[in-house]
Each structure stands twice: as C-alpha cells, then as structure tokens.
Design a protein around this motif. Structure first.
Motif, PDB file in Angstrom:
ATOM      1  N   VAL A 109     -14.910   3.945   6.389  1.00 14.54           N
ATOM      2  CA  VAL A 109     -15.485   2.653   6.770  1.00 14.54           C
ATOM      3  C   VAL A 109     -16.740   2.471   5.943  1.00 14.54           C
ATOM      4  N   GLN A 110     -16.801   1.392   5.167  1.00 12.91           N
ATOM      5  CA  GLN A 110     -17.997   1.078   4.402  1.00 12.91           C
ATOM      6  C   GLN A 110     -18.660  -0.107   5.062  1.00 12.91           C
ATOM      7  N   LYS A 111     -19.825   0.117   5.669  1.00 11.80           N
ATOM      8  CA  LYS A 111     -20.475  -0.936   6.447  1.00 11.80           C
ATOM      9  C   LYS A 111     -21.001  -2.050   5.571  1.00 11.80           C
ATOM     10  N   ASN A 112     -21.677  -1.722   4.472  1.00 10.42           N
ATOM     11  CA  ASN A 112     -22.053  -2.734   3.482  1.00 10.42           C
ATOM     12  C   ASN A 112     -22.495  -2.040   2.214  1.00 10.42           C
ATOM     13  N   LYS A 148     -25.034  -2.863   0.406  1.00  9.96           N
ATOM     14  CA  LYS A 148     -26.489  -2.860   0.204  1.00  9.96           C
ATOM     15  C   LYS A 148     -27.068  -1.480   0.498  1.00  9.96           C
ATOM     16  N   THR A 149     -26.603  -0.872   1.592  1.00 10.64           N
ATOM     17  CA  THR A 149     -27.121   0.445   1.951  1.00 10.64           C
ATOM     18  C   THR A 149     -26.204   1.561   1.472  1.00 10.64           C
ATOM     19  N   GLY A 150     -24.964   1.186   1.103  1.00  5.11           N
ATOM     20  CA  GLY A 150     -24.015   2.201   0.666  1.00  5.11           C
ATOM     21  C   GLY A 150     -23.542   3.100   1.785  1.00  5.11           C
ATOM     22  N   SER A 151     -23.698   2.649   3.027  1.00  7.41           N
ATOM     23  CA  SER A 151     -23.328   3.460   4.177  1.00  7.41           C
ATOM     24  C   SER A 151     -21.809   3.590   4.281  1.00  7.41           C
ATOM     25  N   ILE A 152     -21.295   4.814   4.161  1.00 14.16           N
ATOM     26  CA  ILE A 152     -19.863   5.088   4.237  1.00 14.16           C
ATOM     27  C   ILE A 152     -19.629   6.195   5.261  1.00 14.16           C
ATOM     28  N   LYS A 153     -18.654   5.957   6.129  1.00 17.44           N
ATOM     29  CA  LYS A 153     -18.345   6.927   7.181  1.00 17.44           C
ATOM     30  C   LYS A 153     -16.865   7.262   7.141  1.00 17.44           C
ATOM     31  N   ASN A 154     -16.549   8.548   7.223  1.00 21.08           N
ATOM     32  CA  ASN A 154     -15.148   8.966   7.242  1.00 21.08           C
ATOM     33  C   ASN A 154     -14.505   8.641   8.587  1.00 21.08           C
ATOM     34  N   ILE A 155     -13.225   8.294   8.545  1.00 23.99           N
ATOM     35  CA  ILE A 155     -12.431   8.113   9.758  1.00 23.99           C
ATOM     36  C   ILE A 155     -11.566   9.358   9.908  1.00 23.99           C
ATOM     37  N   GLU A 156     -11.788  10.108  10.955  1.00 26.65           N
ATOM     38  CA  GLU A 156     -11.153  11.413  11.081  1.00 26.65           C
ATOM     39  C   GLU A 156      -9.722  11.342  11.599  1.00 26.65           C
ATOM     40  N   ARG A 157      -9.416  10.362  12.432  1.00 21.87           N
ATOM     41  CA  ARG A 157      -8.106  10.310  13.072  1.00 21.87           C
ATOM     42  C   ARG A 157      -7.287   9.120  12.563  1.00 21.87           C
ATOM     43  N   THR A 158      -6.019   9.370  12.278  1.00 23.42           N
ATOM     44  CA  THR A 158      -5.135   8.296  11.814  1.00 23.42           C
ATOM     45  C   THR A 158      -5.031   7.193  12.847  1.00 23.42           C
ATOM     46  N   ALA A 159      -5.031   7.560  14.122  1.00 21.28           N
ATOM     47  CA  ALA A 159      -4.925   6.556  15.189  1.00 21.28           C
ATOM     48  C   ALA A 159      -6.066   5.548  15.112  1.00 21.28           C
ATOM     49  N   ALA A 205      -8.304  -2.784   5.471  1.00 22.34           N
ATOM     50  CA  ALA A 205      -8.599  -4.107   6.026  1.00 22.34           C
ATOM     51  C   ALA A 205     -10.076  -4.403   5.880  1.00 22.34           C
ATOM     52  N   ILE A 206     -10.430  -5.673   6.030  1.00 24.28           N
ATOM     53  CA  ILE A 206     -11.832  -6.084   6.095  1.00 24.28           C
ATOM     54  C   ILE A 206     -12.035  -6.864   7.376  1.00 24.28           C
ATOM     55  N   GLU A 207     -13.256  -6.840   7.873  1.00 24.53           N
ATOM     56  CA  GLU A 207     -13.580  -7.657   9.025  1.00 24.53           C
ATOM     57  C   GLU A 207     -13.781  -9.093   8.577  1.00 24.53           C
ATOM     58  N   PRO A 208     -13.175 -10.072   9.256  1.00 21.82           N
ATOM     59  CA  PRO A 208     -13.330 -11.474   8.855  1.00 21.82           C
ATOM     60  C   PRO A 208     -14.789 -11.887   8.890  1.00 21.82           C
ATOM     61  N   ARG A 266     -18.090  -5.220   5.520  1.00 26.63           N
ATOM     62  CA  ARG A 266     -17.466  -4.074   6.166  1.00 26.63           C
ATOM     63  C   ARG A 266     -16.011  -3.973   5.723  1.00 26.63           C
ATOM     64  N   SER A 267     -15.599  -2.812   5.259  1.00 27.59           N
ATOM     65  CA  SER A 267     -14.213  -2.594   4.877  1.00 27.59           C
ATOM     66  C   SER A 267     -13.745  -1.247   5.390  1.00 27.59           C
ATOM     67  N   ILE A 268     -12.459  -1.170   5.710  1.00 26.15           N
ATOM     68  CA  ILE A 268     -11.808   0.058   6.154  1.00 26.15           C
ATOM     69  C   ILE A 268     -10.715   0.350   5.141  1.00 26.15           C
ATOM     70  N   SER A 269     -10.726   1.505   4.520  1.00 22.52           N
ATOM     71  CA  SER A 269      -9.755   1.718   3.440  1.00 22.52           C
ATOM     72  C   SER A 269      -9.384   3.176   3.254  1.00 22.52           C
ATOM     73  N   ALA A 270      -8.219   3.358   2.613  1.00 23.46           N
ATOM     74  CA  ALA A 270      -7.752   4.664   2.163  1.00 23.46           C
ATOM     75  C   ALA A 270      -7.159   4.478   0.774  1.00 23.46           C
ATOM     76  N   THR A 271      -7.119   5.543  -0.014  1.00 23.70           N
ATOM     77  CA  THR A 271      -6.695   5.457  -1.413  1.00 23.70           C
ATOM     78  C   THR A 271      -5.577   6.443  -1.716  1.00 23.70           C
ATOM     79  N   VAL A 272      -4.596   5.967  -2.492  1.00 21.03           N
ATOM     80  CA  VAL A 272      -3.513   6.818  -2.975  1.00 21.03           C
ATOM     81  C   VAL A 272      -3.531   6.769  -4.502  1.00 21.03           C
ATOM     82  N   LEU A 273      -3.661   7.915  -5.146  1.00 19.24           N
ATOM     83  CA  LEU A 273      -3.508   8.014  -6.591  1.00 19.24           C
ATOM     84  C   LEU A 273      -2.068   8.417  -6.885  1.00 19.24           C
ATOM     85  N   THR A 274      -1.433   7.735  -7.835  1.00 24.23           N
ATOM     86  CA  THR A 274      -0.033   8.042  -8.152  1.00 24.23           C
ATOM     87  C   THR A 274       0.156   8.227  -9.645  1.00 24.23           C
ATOM     88  N   ASP A 275       1.310   8.768 -10.008  1.00 21.99           N
ATOM     89  CA  ASP A 275       1.692   8.814 -11.417  1.00 21.99           C
ATOM     90  C   ASP A 275       2.374   7.493 -11.781  1.00 21.99           C
TER      91      ASP A 275
END
Length: 486
Positions: free
Chosen positions: A328-331, A333-344, A372-375, A418-427
């Motif tokens: 979760v990246q709150k904004n 400006k501050t670069g505040s990023i928090k890991n989401i530990e649970r898939t749920a 996703a992003i918060e509207p 605010r954005s919630i995201s995950a990344t997949v690197l592929t070939d």
C-alpha cells in the motif's frame, strides 16, 4: 552571474542523483501563470514548444538538441478554448487544435514559420445529441470520435488540415452489447453508468487513452473503458461486465470494424456484484484481472481468446507468482509504503476499490502490475495539488488541461494519493521469473521535480527519438530547462 552558476550546479548535482542529464536551456521571461505544450515533427526531427503565459502564445522551433531555430509570438486565444486536444503537421508547419470544455467548438492554431504568420480557424461541431468518446492524433490527422445519443453509432470527425473537417459515420448497431445483468443494450446504454459518473464529477465519460510507448501506472489504467492506437488500429476495451472484456477494433485507414468478446475465468459467486475485474491490452496480448474477496485470477490471452499464461490464488494462500509482497503506497509525497502480509487483506482492498492492471516491457520480458487505487473526487484532486505546491499544480493541470499529452497524464497518475499493488516479472512468454523491480522513468521524474531546489512552472513532458524529456521554467533564474531521462 555567480548566483546563476550556483543554481545550475545544484541542478546538475540533483540530475546526477536521478541519473538524468541537462540538454539545453532557453532564456525566457514568462509572465505570471503559464502552461507549456510540446509537439513533434518526427519527419524533420523538430520539436515545437508552445508557452501560454498571462499575455502571449509563444512557439519555439527546436532542433534535436533542443536549440531554438526560430520563434513566433502572438496574443493568446480566447479563454473559452482552454483544452489542448491535438496537433498535426501541415506542409511542414505545426498546427494545434483547442476546444471548449464540452468540445462543441474547436479552433485550429497554425504557426507558419515560412511566411512568419499566424492563422486560426474555428469549427462549430454542434454536438447537441452527441457525447465525446475520445480525441487523438493518428496518421498526422486529428480525430474526435463521438457517440450519438441512445445508439451504437459513432461519428468520427477527421481534421485533415487546419481548415478541413470531414464527419464519417461508424455503425456498430449489428454488434451485441450487454450490461452487468446480461441485458442486451446499445453502446450508449452500456456507457450510461460512466456518463452518470461524469455528471457527479467522479470520472470523465471520455475513454482513457493508453499510450504504449512507455510504462503506464495502474492509477491511469483503472478506467474500465480505454482506447489504444497501434498500427493504425483504434481498439476500445470495455470491462463493465466482470465476466468478459469487450473489444471494438476500428481500422483508421478505412473505418472497417470488428468486435471481440474475450471471457474471463469463472469465479463462483452468489451475485455478479461480488466480482470486480479489469484488463490491459499490450501488443495484441490482453492481460485480464478478476477477483472476488476469496479468489484472484491474472490471465494473459491472445486476441483469439487462447490462454498464454494464467496465475491464480485464494484468500488462504500466498501469491507465489509475485515479486515481493503486495504493498500500500499512501502517497508519493512522503513515500510511505507498507507491505500487505495476507492475501485476504489484499483481495479485500482491491475488490472494493478501482481495480487496475498494467503491463510493459522489462528487458527480455514484461512487468505486470495489478491492484487498485482509491477513487478521488475533484475536491480531493485539488487538495492534493495544493499540497505539492507548484509541482503538484502541474500534476493536476496535466490531468485536466493536457488530456492529449499521455506522458503528462502518466506523471500525474504516479502522484495518486493511495494505491494497492503487486508486481509480476515475466519472461517473453509471460512465465513468472524472479527479479528486482525497477523504478519507472515517471517515478524518477516525479522525484526529481519534488526536490526542494527546483521551483518551476510551465512544465511539459515528451518523447523524442526513443528518449524521454522534461522541460520546465525555472522561476529563480528565468530559464527554461530541458533534461533527458533514460
């Protein structure tokens, strides 16, 4: 002079931090608030910089080294023409198109460097029973596509030069469109939901233009109605139905059309409203994201609907195919990023927000980001812009006034609160691989503009000869700077 050299030294040191380099600087005297717009003549390797300040409209002809070869200065256009919508090159001279807020009136603005004259021409489109779907430049022609009320009829206005517009009708009435409840509708009825969002100030009715020449953030791709232009084909994607992506493909050379329905994986649910989905099109590969609060599918298909790769997870297991943890990246400006530990928790957050997925090349493979992003309402947009000072104001203006500058919109989109995201690197075959996630050029530019040493206005962003350039006016030394970003 000593003060100027000191500031330039600071800029050089800042650019080295972000891996950028200065290209050239112009001595200008911009009056008051100002906006800058860049457009390119690829054939002649020329760039044009238009600067609108409080009084004048000034166009500078720049060579490949961003050096001024010529300039024309004229009074500004009538203030009702406040939306820059596109540009073409006519007889080796630049032509810009501007519109009123509702796009019913268009004006062309031609700068003729051969005879040192300036021309305008007004068009009255009279869009009383039409809504603008999209505006873009392709094949060195400017287009406005509208949707006729309560129909599946698209009207294409093609501007071939600074004085000529030709309307053409594209009939999609034989195609089948469905709403969420699988009730047959015309195209206008399917998009009524988006029209209601526009009236509420929540989301524009116009399709979101996706430019594939550089990475797109998920905050730009969250719109469920998008359009892409590649190889002279305009492709519209609609993801209002959670179970399939609707594609409308229009050949701009002859207006021939086709419709494709590409299904999404089945997730058992009691109601369609328990599901959320979206897609992203990259070079005839459709990346589809679909979730409930208990299940997630990330699927890559070709345009025949055949599966190239598919990844899935449920709320009780880790997403083993992603690189690192969801965040979760709150904004920015501050670069505040928090890991989401649970898939749920991740599934719950993206299910109830503006879901999005994006894909772009990364070395010999691809980088797929989903989440996703918060509207954000218009009031939140304005508040965010104010919190960033001049740079934030640029980001806000980029989204609202520079709608046909995809790169400026991308930079604005990277400032989402605010954005919630995950990344997949592929070939290259979309098989997930381990690796390190790199920052995009837009994140580097945003960080560069956010440094305390830079006080800027009239910023613009563009690509030229496969490189990314930032231009901005330094208010401390009355100088317009160009920086190259790789």
């Amino acid at each position: 002079m000593k003060h100027i050299f000191l500031i330039l030294g600071v800029l050089l040191s800042v650019s080295q931090i972000f891996g950028q380099k200065p290209i050239n600087s112009l001595r200008l005297n911009i009056k008051g608030e100002a906006q800058a717009y860049q457009f390119t003549d690829q054939k002649q390797s020329l760039n044009y910089l238009l600067v609108n300040d409080r009084v004048n409209a000034s166009v500078y002809k720049l060579n490949a080294k961003m050096q001024v070869e010529d300039s024309i200065h004229q009074a500004k256009l009538d203030s009702k023409y406040n939306k820059f919508t596109g540009s073409i090159i006519e007889n080796d001279q630049p032509v810009l198109f501007w519109s009123t807020k509702n796009s019913s009136a268009i004006i062309s603005q031609k700068f003729d460097f051969k005879d040192r004259k300036y021309y305008t021409h007004e068009f009255d489109l009279n869009l009383k029973k039409e809504k603008v779907l999209c505006q873009f430049t392709a094949l060195n022609q400017f287009y406005i596509f509208t949707l006729i009320d309560d129909s599946s009829l698209i009207k294409a206005y093609k501007f071939t030069d600074s004085k000529t517009v030709t309307p053409q009708l594209i009939n999609l009435s034989t195609y089948r469109f469905f709403d969420r409840d699988y009730q047959k509708q015309n195209l206008d009825q399917v998009l009524k939901y988006s029209f209601a969002l526009e009236k509420a100030g929540y989301e524009p009715f116009e399709l979101e233009q996706i430019d594939l020449s550089s990475p797109n953030p998920i905050s730009l791709t969250s719109n469920k109605k998008k359009f892409y232009i590649e190889n002279n084909i305009l492709t519209i994607t609609l993801d209002h139905n959670a179970n399939y992506t609707d594609l409308i493909r229009i050949d701009l050379t002859n207006n021939s059309t086709e419709q494709l329905h590409i299904t999404k994986p089945l997730i058992k649910s009691e109601s369609i409203f328990e599901l959320n989905s979206n897609s992203f099109l990259h070079q005839n590969h459709l990346v589809q994201l679909k979730t409930s609060t208990k299940k997630l599918f990330l699927t890559i298909k070709d345009l025949k609907g055949d599966v190239i790769a598919e990844y899935s997870s449920n709320n009780n297991e880790e997403m083993s195919f992603i690189n690192g943890k969801p965040t979760v990246q709150k904004n920015n400006k501050t670069g505040s990023i928090k890991n989401i530990e649970r898939t749920a928790a991740f599934l719950r957050q993206i299910k109830y927000n503006k879901m999005a997925v994006t894909c772009y090349p990364e070395q010999d493979g691809y980088n797929i980001i989903f989440g996703a992003i918060e509207p954000r309402t218009n009031d939140v947009d304005i508040a965010l812009a104010g919190s960033f000072g001049l740079t934030g104001s640029f980001l806000y203006l980029a989204f609202n006034s520079m709608s046909t500058n995809p790169m400026a919109k991308k930079l604005q989109a990277f400032s989402e609160a605010r954005s919630i995201s995950a990344t997949v690197l592929t070939d290259k075959d979309f098989k997930a691989i381990p690796g390190t996630i790199k920052s995009t050029v837009y994140q580097n530019i945003y960080a560069f503009l956010s440094t305390k040493e830079i006080k800027s206005k009239a910023e613009t962003l563009f690509q030229f000869q496969q490189k990314t350039y930032l231009g901005y006016y330094d208010t401390k030394i009355n100088q317009y700077n160009f920086f190259e970003f790789e």
